[in-house]
Design a protein around this motif. Structure first.
Motif: not given
Length: 222
Positions: A61-68
């Motif tokens: 539920t925290a959302g979508v995050y970018t990642r390397e």
């Protein structure tokens, strides 16, 4: 098939990901769908495409995050595709592997990094004292990994890590530990000569040592 509108949406998501940098939260689907005038269903579908290749991750539920993206991510993504290409054949992959090895060895010659070269020395000594097939195979892996580290080139190391599974496949399919034990003297000599050339030789000597390594230890890959 991906249409022109999809290309635009994918490009927008990718640009946003690059602007934010790794570890940052994307705006909500509602905010993005309103900004780009697309349905949330379409947007979610395209975001999932980025998730599938490791560029984005959904944290509940925290959302979508970018990642390397890491080399192992690319390796996993590409491994399926590679199986349908000529690179799946270790004999075809040989030119890629040899080119990476030669570049790494020449850079290692210039840099003379003591720690990775010490690991290469340690792996070589294992080869010189062991007759166990599996130990010889692991020493081979350790040696070539150390040479890549000794190159000091992050791009080269990233590419080599990405191709690691193919490299492993080329090593084992044309001769595993048992094959190394059978040609132990040539095997040890080739690695020792390659390491000594890196330590004290010239670029031409290093390239010759790498070439001889493949012609003596992996004649099918030379």
């Amino acid at each position: 098939m991906i249409g022109e509108e999809d290309d635009v949406l994918l490009s927008r998501i990718d640009e946003l990901r690059e602007q934010l940098g790794p570890g940052k939260r994307l705006p909500s689907e509602r905010a993005l769908s309103e900004r780009w005038n697309v349905s949330r269903v379409t947007l979610r579908d395209r975001i999932r495409a980025f998730e599938s290749i490791g560029l984005l991750e959904r944290r509940g539920t925290a959302g979508v995050y970018t990642r390397e993206v890491q080399p192992e991510d690319l390796a996993s993504i590409l491994s399926i595709g590679f199986r349908a290409t000529i690179l799946a054949n270790p004999h075809v992959f040989r030119s890629v592997r040899i080119a990476l090895e030669m570049k790494a060895a020449v850079l290692a010659l210039s840099l003379q990094a003591p720690v990775p070269l010490a690991y290469a020395e340690q792996a070589t000594r294992v080869m010189e004292t062991s007759t166990d097939p599996e130990e010889l195979l692991q020493a081979d892996r350790d040696f070539h990994h150390a040479i890549l580290e000794a190159s000091g080139d992050p791009g080269l190391k990233f590419v080599a890590k990405t191709f690691e599974k193919l490299t492993e496949r080329s090593m084992t399919m044309v001769g595993g530990g048992d094959a190394r034990a059978q040609i132990r003297d040539r095997y040890v000599r080739a690695h020792r000569q390659m390491l000594e050339a890196i330590r004290s030789g010239e670029a031409a000597q290093v390239l010759d040592a790498v070439s001889r390594h493949y012609s003596e230890v992996h004649p099918d890959l030379a």
